[in-house]
Scaffold this active site. Structure first.
Site, PDB file in Angstrom:
ATOM      1  N   ARG A 188      -5.427  -5.264  20.720  1.00 51.37           N
ATOM      2  CA  ARG A 188      -4.784  -6.539  20.408  1.00 51.37           C
ATOM      3  C   ARG A 188      -3.797  -6.995  21.473  1.00 51.37           C
ATOM      4  O   ARG A 188      -3.761  -8.171  21.827  1.00 51.37           O
ATOM      5  CB  ARG A 188      -4.050  -6.395  19.086  1.00 51.37           C
TER       6      ARG A 188
ATOM      7  N   LEU B 149       0.829  -1.211   0.000  1.00 55.74           N
ATOM      8  CA  LEU B 149       0.000   0.000   0.000  1.00 55.74           C
ATOM      9  C   LEU B 149       0.861   1.256   0.000  1.00 55.74           C
ATOM     10  O   LEU B 149       0.616   2.186  -0.766  1.00 55.74           O
ATOM     11  CB  LEU B 149      -0.925   0.001   1.214  1.00 55.74           C
ATOM     12  N   ALA B 150       1.885   1.289   0.851  1.00 51.60           N
ATOM     13  CA  ALA B 150       2.709   2.490   0.931  1.00 51.60           C
ATOM     14  C   ALA B 150       3.526   2.665  -0.342  1.00 51.60           C
ATOM     15  O   ALA B 150       3.537   3.741  -0.947  1.00 51.60           O
ATOM     16  CB  ALA B 150       3.618   2.422   2.153  1.00 51.60           C
ATOM     17  N   GLY B 151       4.197   1.617  -0.769  1.00 48.53           N
ATOM     18  CA  GLY B 151       5.086   1.714  -1.924  1.00 48.53           C
ATOM     19  C   GLY B 151       4.345   2.001  -3.217  1.00 48.53           C
ATOM     20  O   GLY B 151       4.722   2.885  -3.993  1.00 48.53           O
TER      21      GLY B 151
END
Lengths: 639, 248, 217
Positions: free
Chosen positions: A332, A45-47
């Site tokens: 979590r 997603l970032a790249g």
């Protein structure tokens, strides 16, 4: 020499920092952008979002990934959803609340300004993704649907069935391929980054191995952006894809980039328990299951009855009991630790007693099977495929598994590491999640970094940088190539007897036992003996078949495991150094009377950024103090 | 459990390949097919032999990396699964299992069971997206999408690009892959402005890669790990013919 | 030419021929009515000014259908230069697609069946369109006398098998190629396609069979 790091956070009120900064940051003139070459490693997603957005701006972008296609990056496996402070549900959500939840969820170990910016940009991400055609879930009216998700009291999670990560990634991948077609991005799949090239203290390129023909290739750029994900696979068994590794950021760390908070590793509570030592990975069941499923174990230790035969009175719904306000929806780290605690008491279920029940009987009784099937059908199917058990009739069994790493390369507000010209995005950086990440926030961070932050901040860097023209004949590139080639030769020359995976598995077990869900000084100190010994054995006895100049998957794995063996030591040193419990980092010595994490804000309200000083040498600790101007750190309570 | 494996070994795109027989012994029935291959490979590595190359990554059926012909079926027996989701309990003890790579001109073999599927990337690059730059999106809820359309689009968008459709098709046609993307975007209001350009460009790119033609036999759908329907192929055909003959 | 276009051409021309074959069968069932009716029908057709364009149209459709089929078949076999050593089709593997489509003998033999039909068509046109109609009972007589030869009848009957197969896949396939089908129609159309194919084939088989066994010249 240890120094205090400057995060370069802009001044001004929190809500205005990003917008003010954005409108004053230096720009690269449109016609000049094409003169800059930028490397983006990783296509998650970032790249992918960064490479696409930089291409749209007119930069010349080189995009690398080790997979055969950018679309396969591990972001694709994210199931649950993505948070955004849209307040579509009118339940009191706001940018401030998302910011506050995130910083609190991270147990006050993240940077206020970054987290606020993340919350602010969350709304733009949803707009962007919808415009790209991401098929988010809808109401009958046609508006977007939301659900609430682990650790949040509002409904702010957007989702596309159980495949949100896939759909967001395919959106970013589409945007990336559009730039490839436009000639603004050149794609280099099946390349693994082996070295960062630093020239005069500035990141100027990378050396990669072409995984098809084994050749080393060098690429020059004006800036290097690493979006290479997290390092959960240091535990061998994790929910990460098999290919996920620490190599790119570790190699950058060896070249001078500081590694921040490596001990912050998230253990996800809802995974399918381990069933044998042949197992290659663990499978996550979306956290959304905790919205309707109730977690329990038998009250009696050693109760081996079939779950459906254990009467209500003899069940311990321990999350609901311990945390009445949040119940099964606690963050979590809290959930994972509670699960470990009941299993340690001998009340765990399933093979080896490492598991607890996640029971849908009440939800099915309340809403009907059809509703549950509609919400979670694919997850129940997946559970059935893997375990052969029907969760509509028998409660699921879950157990925590390594899932996400909050630690990563240190970056400032601009997402630039301490090495000028090296930018780090997404899970690969340390920035936004503190000591624990909330559900549905990873996708948000990856896309905020890639679509909206980096394209702005990198311009500021380039506008000011005076970068000499370089080519790959420069000595720094030749040295880096030689280094990479020598390491490969060394791996192939060992010709020992033990397989790469056997070392990886052993390393993973060591870390899981002593640097996993809970840590203590004794265990960590033992690890500091055991890891170097294992590393030494690796270099003496590993077997790497095949040769360097061919498609060689064993060699790929060997290089990654070699880096994990170096990195693991840093992770342990960091865990040892942080003498407090915070978020996912639980030091047994530092807990409250009822077993909750006990933070020490006086001594440890800082980011620990480590400087490499050689393998086996003590790294240097640099600190970035965390100053909370807008929120007051409190003891997290989910009761 | 024990198995006899007959695995296609091939050193490169132009090298000759052949089936090589291996014994897989002491395989736990709970192991996935890829974990079984891991066990076989660990044995080969320990003996200094070249292990079987196969593609894999997420091992939970979503990345689309894995994929091989197992006993004559893409992703092996079972419906709606990828190879990593295939468990050895599906097989009989002692069974012989033939493993081959996807075979198509457009998917040349790189090594053993690893094939080059970059043709799919080039098809997407031709138009498998909505051309919107970062930052120019309108407020998300200003675009209303009927739930039925969103659901149908999601059915199509579930494609993982593994190539099983091509592998299953007797003509090595990529129509289901292309149809899934065209249908996903054509069903959404956001995708409508470009639908004509998109379908023409993607189909042209598909043809240029050397995939075969669709002869409507449905084998792709039967083997698709995401159960993508050939109704999307009908939609692709409609989209194409409309774009070619009926628009503007 | 673009793949979908080639397929669309095959679909349209195939459907065109399908319509013709239906009409042709309907007309030829008049054979049972005896020489007068049948010859009058034949006379009506050949004296119709539309017959030339219709025949030309059929010829163009045939050539287009054949040319597309040739290209499609060649491309399809080129798309997989190395066949699988082992391949189990979905029906035998027990995972027929949810839409109810699967590879059949008919679908796999469209090209071969089509070529057989082409040879039959040439024979058929040569025998009856250009045959000698000057004997007793005109064309009716020619047809019935020809079918009295068991060899010819056998060829005609045998030639209807590829027709049955060809249509039983071709009809539904053409509709799918043109994108005319909704998913919920799939099972029905698949069945219809088979019924239509074999009813037509059976209808044509009746003619030589009747001529051979029952007709009196």
């Amino acid at each position: 020499m240890d120094t205090t790091l400057d995060a370069k956070v802009p001044s001004g009120p929190l809500e205005r920092k990003w917008s003010d900064y954005k409108s004053t940051i230096k720009l690269v003139a449109p016609a000049n952008k094409r003169k800059y070459t930028l490397i983006v490693v990783g296509t998650g997603l970032a790249g992918a979002s960064a490479a696409a957005s930089l291409g749209e701006l007119g930069y010349n972008v080189l995009s690398f990934c080790f997979q055969d296609s950018p679309r396969r990056a591990h972001s694709i496996a994210a199931q649950g959803g993505i948070n955004a402070a849209k307040n579509y549900q009118n339940d009191g959500d706001s940018v401030w609340r998302l910011f506050y939840d995130t910083i609190k969820g991270g147990d006050y170990r993240s940077r206020e300004a970054n987290v606020y910016r993340l919350a602010e940009l969350s709304v733009n991400i949803i707009d962007q993704c919808v415009a790209q055609g991401v098929p988010f879930a809808r109401e009958y009216s046609g508006v977007l649907a939301n659900r609430s998700f682990g650790g949040a009291q509002v409904s702010r999670t957007f989702y596309a069935r159980g495949q949100t990560g896939q759909q967001l990634l395919l959106g970013a991948y589409g945007a990336l391929m559009r730039q490839v077609a436009a000639g603004r991005v050149r794609l280099f799949p099946r390349r693994e980054m082996l070295e960062l090239v630093v020239v005069d203290g500035v990141a100027r390129g990378i050396v990669v191995r072409n995984l098809v023909d084994g050749k080393l290739e060098s690429y020059v750029a004006d800036a290097v952006c690493l979006a290479t994900g997290g390092y959960s696979n240091v535990y061998f068994l994790s929910t990460n894809a098999k290919g996920c590794n620490v190599t790119a950021i570790w190699r950058a760390h060896r070249k001078g980039a500081f590694f921040a908070n490596p001990c912050f590793t998230q253990i996800h509570p809802t995974c399918i328990p381990v069933s044998g030592d042949y197992q290659s990975k663990l499978t996550l069941m979306s956290e959304s299951l905790r919205n309707d499923g109730r977690v329990w174990v038998p009250k009696q230790a050693g109760d081996r009855r079939h779950p459906n035969q254990i009467p209500e009175a003899e069940r311990d719904y321990f999350l609901e009991r311990k945390y009445p306000a949040y119940g099964n929806l606690v963050p979590r780290d809290v959930a994972s630790r509670s699960i470990k605690a009941v299993c340690d008491e001998g009340r765990g279920v399933g093979p080896g007693g490492r598991g607890v029940y996640l029971d849908f009987a009440d939800a099915i009784k309340r809403d009907g099977r059809a509703v549950i099937e509609q919400k979670y059908g694919n997850l129940f199917d997946m559970y059935y495929e893997i375990t052969g058990e029907n969760a509509y009739e028998v409660p699921m069994r879950i157990y925590p598994a390594p899932h996400y790493t909050m630690g990563g390369l240190w970056v400032d507000y601009n997402l630039m590491s301490n090495l000028p010209g090296l930018f780090v995005l997404g899970e690969a950086n340390f920035s936004d999640h503190g000591a624990n990440r909330l559900g549905a926030s990873a996708l948000m961070q990856g896309l905020a970094d890639g679509y909206f932050i980096l394209p702005v901040t990198i311009g500021g860097y380039l506008a000011d940088a005076r970068l000499p023209k370089l080519d790959t004949d420069h000595a720094a590139f030749k040295d880096a190539e030689r280094e990479a080639a020598a390491r490969i030769e060394k791996l192939l020359a060992v010709r020992g007897k033990r397989t790469v995976d056997s070392f990886h598995r052993e390393l993973g077990l060591l870390l899981w036992d002593k640097c996993g869900m809970s840590r203590n000084e004794t265990g960590l100190k033992e690890l500091l003996e055991q890891i170097p010994a294992l590393r030494e054995e690796f270099w003496r006895d590993v077997t790497v078949t095949g040769s360097a100049g061919t498609f060689n998957q064993v060699l790929e794995r060997a290089g990654r495991v070699a880096d994990f063996l170096e990195f693991a030591e840093l992770m342990v040193i960091d865990a040892l150094e942080r003498r407090e419990s915070c978020g996912a980092h639980f030091r047994e010595e530092y807990q409250t009377e009822d077993g909750e994490a006990l933070r020490n804000d006086d001594l440890y309200a800082y980011v620990a950024a480590w400087e490499f000083t050689g393998v086996g040498n003590r790294p240097i600790l640099h600190k970035e103090p965390l100053i909370f101007e807008y929120v007051k750190p409190t003891q997290r309570s989910y009761k | 459990m024990d198995f006899i494996l007959k695995v296609w070994r091939q050193n490169g795109p132009d090298a000759p390949g052949r089936l090589v027989t291996y014994e897989a012994t002491n395989i736990p029935p709970e192991a996935s097919f890829l974990e079984m291959l891991d066990i076989v490979n660990a044995g080969l590595e320990a003996r200094g032999e070249d292990p079987i190359a196969f593609e894999h990554d997420c091992r939970e059926g979503i990345c689309g990396s894995c994929g091989m012909m197992i006993n004559g079926r893409p992703h092996g027996p079972g419906r709606g699964i990828t190879t990593c989701q295939l468990y050895m309990r599906q097989f009989k003890d002692g069974q012989t299992i033939v493993v081959e790579p996807w075979r198509a001109k457009a998917f040349p073999v790189i090594k053993d069971l690893v094939v080059d599927r970059s043709a799919f990337d080039r098809i997407i690059a031709a138009g498998g997206y909505i051309s919107i730059n970062t930052g120019s999106a309108p407020e998300a809820n200003s675009i209303l999408v009927p739930k039925e359309d969103a659901d149908l689009a999601m059915d199509a968008a579930a494609c993982i690009g593994c190539g099983a459709c091509v592998a299953a098709c007797k003509n090595a046609s990529a129509m289901l892959f292309v149809a899934a993307k065209v249908a996903h975007l054509a069903l959404l209001p956001q995708g409508k402005p470009e639908r004509r350009r998109r379908v023409l460009a993607m189909v042209a790119a598909m043809d240029a890669e050397g995939f075969g033609n669709c002869t409507n036999e449905g084998e792709c759908e039967a083997e698709c790990p995401k159960n993508i329907s050939i109704a999307h192929i009908a939609r692709l055909n409609r989209e194409y013919l409309r774009a070619k003959f009926f628009s503007r | 030419m673009v793949s979908i276009l080639k397929k669309a051409i095959m679909a349209v021309t195939g459907l065109g021929w399908f319509v013709y074959v239906v009409l042709h069968l309907a007309g030829n069932l008049l054979l049972f009515k005896g020489p007068e009716t049948y010859n009058a029908y034949s006379e009506f057709l050949v004296s119709n000014p539309l017959i030339i364009p219709a025949e030309l149209g059929l010829l163009v459709f045939l050539v287009a259908h054949l040319a597309s089929a040739w290209r499609v078949t060649r491309e399809n076999s080129a798309a997989r230069p190395q066949p699988y050593l082992e391949r189990v089709l979905s029906r035998r593997g027990g995972t027929t697609s949810a839409s109810g489509w699967f590879s059949t003998f008919a679908s796999r033999t469209m090209w071969y069946g089509g070529v057989l039909l082409l040879f039959f068509l040439i024979l058929h046109v040569w025998m009856f369109k250009y045959g000698d109609r000057s004997g007793a009972h005109g064309l009716w007589g020619l047809v019935v006398r020809s079918f009295k030869n068991p060899w010819i009848s056998a060829i005609y009957i045998a030639a209807m098998l590829p027709l049955g197969f060809h249509l039983s896949h071709g009809f539904a396939s053409a509709l799918q190629t043109l994108g005319l089908l909704k998913p919920r129609w799939y099972p029905g159309v698949r069945r219809l396609s088979q019924v239509v194919g074999w009813v037509l084939a059976a209808g044509f088989i009746l003619l030589p069979l009747w001529a051979l066994l029952f007709a009196e010249v």
